[in-house]
Design an enzyme around this catalytic site. Structure first.
Site, mmCIF file in Angstrom:
data_model
loop_
_atom_site.group_PDB
_atom_site.id
_atom_site.type_symbol
_atom_site.label_atom_id
_atom_site.label_comp_id
_atom_site.label_asym_id
_atom_site.label_seq_id
_atom_site.Cartn_x
_atom_site.Cartn_y
_atom_site.Cartn_z
ATOM 1 N N SER A 148 -10.234 6.030 6.896
ATOM 2 C CA SER A 148 -9.088 6.942 6.869
ATOM 3 C C SER A 148 -9.310 8.111 7.812
ATOM 4 C CB SER A 148 -8.937 7.525 5.470
ATOM 5 O OG SER A 148 -8.771 6.526 4.532
ATOM 6 N N HIS A 169 -6.271 0.713 10.291
ATOM 7 C CA HIS A 169 -6.119 1.555 9.090
ATOM 8 C C HIS A 169 -4.958 1.099 8.209
ATOM 9 C CE1 HIS A 169 -5.207 5.767 7.307
ATOM 10 N NE2 HIS A 169 -6.035 5.109 6.532
ATOM 11 N N GLU A 224 -2.270 1.271 11.066
ATOM 12 C CA GLU A 224 -2.482 2.015 12.311
ATOM 13 C C GLU A 224 -3.635 1.365 13.082
ATOM 14 O OE1 GLU A 224 -1.250 6.561 11.011
ATOM 15 O OE2 GLU A 224 -3.211 5.827 10.401
ATOM 16 N N ASN A 247 -2.066 10.280 7.940
ATOM 17 C CA ASN A 247 -2.864 11.246 7.177
ATOM 18 C C ASN A 247 -2.744 12.670 7.710
ATOM 19 O OD1 ASN A 247 -3.642 9.481 5.233
ATOM 20 N ND2 ASN A 247 -5.661 9.057 6.103
HETATM 21 N N1 3HC Z 1 -1.502 -3.176 -6.154
HETATM 22 C C1 3HC Z 1 -0.764 -4.221 -5.737
HETATM 23 N N2 3HC Z 1 0.570 -4.242 -5.854
HETATM 24 C C2 3HC Z 1 1.150 -3.181 -6.421
HETATM 25 C C3 3HC Z 1 0.442 -2.057 -6.875
HETATM 26 C C4 3HC Z 1 -0.961 -2.087 -6.716
HETATM 27 N N3 3HC Z 1 -1.732 -1.081 -7.087
HETATM 28 N N4 3HC Z 1 1.300 -1.151 -7.379
HETATM 29 C C5 3HC Z 1 2.524 -1.680 -7.250
HETATM 30 N N5 3HC Z 1 2.425 -2.895 -6.673
HETATM 31 C C6 3HC Z 1 3.530 -3.780 -6.326
HETATM 32 C C7 3HC Z 1 4.211 -4.351 -7.537
HETATM 33 O O1 3HC Z 1 3.607 -5.545 -7.947
HETATM 34 C C8 3HC Z 1 5.610 -4.555 -7.014
HETATM 35 O O2 3HC Z 1 5.637 -5.731 -6.223
HETATM 36 P P1 3HC Z 1 6.945 -6.673 -6.148
HETATM 37 O O3 3HC Z 1 8.130 -5.753 -5.928
HETATM 38 O O4 3HC Z 1 6.725 -7.576 -5.009
HETATM 39 O O5 3HC Z 1 6.993 -7.356 -7.467
HETATM 40 C C9 3HC Z 1 5.820 -3.391 -6.053
HETATM 41 O O6 3HC Z 1 4.520 -2.977 -5.668
HETATM 42 C C10 3HC Z 1 6.548 -2.222 -6.691
HETATM 43 O O7 3HC Z 1 5.827 -1.865 -7.845
HETATM 44 P P2 3HC Z 1 6.413 -1.089 -9.109
HETATM 45 O O8 3HC Z 1 7.844 -1.477 -9.257
HETATM 46 O O9 3HC Z 1 5.498 -1.314 -10.254
HETATM 47 O O10 3HC Z 1 6.244 0.422 -8.774
HETATM 48 P P3 3HC Z 1 6.905 1.307 -7.661
HETATM 49 O O11 3HC Z 1 8.213 0.766 -7.218
HETATM 50 O O12 3HC Z 1 6.787 2.657 -8.188
HETATM 51 O O13 3HC Z 1 5.911 1.155 -6.415
HETATM 52 C C11 3HC Z 1 4.146 1.968 -5.086
HETATM 53 C C12 3HC Z 1 4.565 1.513 -6.486
HETATM 54 C C13 3HC Z 1 4.264 0.798 -4.126
HETATM 55 C C14 3HC Z 1 2.703 2.391 -5.168
HETATM 56 C C15 3HC Z 1 5.098 3.119 -4.636
HETATM 57 O O14 3HC Z 1 5.094 4.116 -5.610
HETATM 58 C C16 3HC Z 1 4.705 3.727 -3.312
HETATM 59 O O15 3HC Z 1 5.063 3.206 -2.269
HETATM 60 N N6 3HC Z 1 3.983 4.859 -3.366
HETATM 61 C C17 3HC Z 1 3.541 5.551 -2.183
HETATM 62 C C18 3HC Z 1 2.231 4.954 -1.751
HETATM 63 C C19 3HC Z 1 1.745 5.594 -0.490
HETATM 64 O O16 3HC Z 1 2.291 6.533 0.060
HETATM 65 N N7 3HC Z 1 0.622 5.037 0.023
HETATM 66 C C20 3HC Z 1 -0.042 5.582 1.170
HETATM 67 C C21 3HC Z 1 -1.150 6.499 0.739
HETATM 68 S S1 3HC Z 1 -2.018 7.181 2.086
HETATM 69 C C22 3HC Z 1 -3.195 6.057 2.432
HETATM 70 O O17 3HC Z 1 -3.360 5.058 1.781
HETATM 71 C C23 3HC Z 1 -4.063 6.347 3.601
HETATM 72 C C24 3HC Z 1 -5.484 6.503 3.184
HETATM 73 O O18 3HC Z 1 -6.238 6.659 4.373
HETATM 74 C C25 3HC Z 1 -5.726 7.680 2.308
#
Ligand code: 3HC
Length: 290
Positions: A123, A144, A156, A195
């Site tokens: 990251s 990434h 990325e 990020n």
């Molecule tokens: N693992 C795998 N699949 C997951 C999951 C997990 N932890 N959480 C949710 N899912 C899947 C579900 O199975 C579902 O799949 P489907 O629609 O194909 O059946 C889909 O995601 C939607 O899940 P939910 O309906 O249960 O929940 P949400 O609609 O609230 O979605 C989320 C959950 C996808 C995590 C959504 O809240 C989201 O997009 N959050 C933002 C995440 C984000 O910004 N990530 C980037 C972080 S920064 C980063 O990673 C960089 C690093 O360097 C720090």
């Protein structure tokens, strides 16, 4: 090398990101080995594959045959040499510590075939801090992914000055094959694109919370209902890990020397208490009942 020459992928590190990246590769038809030095972490990743895939079938997102094939494509081993020996593409996803990554890349350089591309999912650490630990710097690149890696579409690809056009192209094409949306960063920059932007947003959220302007819960509500984000910055910190948030802040401070980039006290407090978020059951919010 062309992307069609990539048949086997090795994922080093089965933690927060590695367990999903390896399964993603397996689902998209790649023979994948996932490796970790901690047996419990490896077992957890294997258990995840064993529950996630039937869950997709139950949800109607995958046929039983596809799930069976994906499961057959991925194997888990504690032996790095076995995992890397015939890999065409390696994705490292271990802790964010430069000397640890350099050591792993030096080992991978000896273990993986000469044509293999060695990517880091870091990251924060640019691949030029690692590439010279190998004899193939032009094949060392940042790839990434975002958490959760099975869901988030973006990857990325960062083309540091040492990265060959071929390595960047194969990496971009591989992301497309994995059904991701890759973007190419033409220069290395601290924090890459997402990020950097998320970091600024998170710091504002922390400032508002620490000043007592609004609670973490309400700030999250503000960003979900006022800005259309899928989750607020505090829940997101709990998802990516407060330990990672802490490390990213420290790394940025080390690079910039700017005290404004140091972790906020509320982050330090949770970090020192081991309250890392979802993975420990508590962070900004309590997950112990889930
Ligand atoms: N693992 C795998 N699949 C997951 C999951 C997990 N932890 N959480 C949710 N899912 C899947 C579900 O199975 C579902 O799949 P489907 O629609 O194909 O059946 C889909 O995601 C939607 O899940 P939910 O309906 O249960 O929940 P949400 O609609 O609230 O979605 C989320 C959950 C996808 C995590 C959504 O809240 C989201 O997009 N959050 C933002 C995440 C984000 O910004 N990530 C980037 C972080 S920064 C980063 O990673 C960089 C690093 O360097 C720090």
């Amino acid at each position: 090398m062309k992307v069609d020459d990539v048949k086997k992928i090795c994922v080093v590190g089965a933690g927060n990101m590695g367990h999903q990246i390896s399964l993603l590769c397996a689902i998209h038809g790649y023979k994948t080995t996932c490796t970790d030095i901690v047996p419990e972490v490896l077992k957890k990743a294997e258990n995840f594959a064993d529950t996630y895939l039937p869950g997709r079938v139950k949800k109607g997102k995958m046929t039983e045959e596809q799930a069976k094939q994906a499961r057959a494509n991925v194997s888990f081993t504690g032996n790095l040499a076995d995992a890397a020996k015939d890999a065409d593409y390696v994705i490292e996803a271990v802790i964010e510590v430069v000397p640890v990554k350099r050591k792993i890349f030096a080992e991978l350089d000896k273990l993986a075939p000469a044509h293999a591309i060695l990517a880091t999912n870091s990251s924060a650490i640019v691949s030029s801090s690692i590439a010279d630990a190998t004899k193939r710097p032009s094949q060392v690149v940042n790839l990434h992914f975002f958490n959760p890696a099975l869901v988030m579409k973006l990857v990325e690809v960062v083309k540091g000055p040492h990265v060959s056009d071929e390595t960047a192209q194969v990496s971009m094409d591989l992301c497309t094959k994995l059904d991701k949306v890759p973007i190419l960063l033409k220069k290395e920059v601290d924090g890459f694109v997402v990020n950097r932007i998320l970091g600024a947003l998170t710091r504002e959220a922390l400032w508002l919370q620490e000043m007592g302007v609004a609670s973490a819960e309400d700030i999250d509500k503000a960003m979900v209902y006022g800005a259309g984000h899928p989750m607020g910055p505090f829940r997101l910190m709990d998802l990516i890990g407060i330990d990672l948030q802490f490390t990213l802040d420290i790394e940025r401070f080390k690079k910039t020397g700017d005290p404004a980039t140091l972790p906020y006290p509320s982050v330090v407090e949770r970090y020192t208490k081991g309250q890392y978020g979802q993975k420990t059951g508590k962070g900004w919010f309590d997950y112990s009942e889930k």
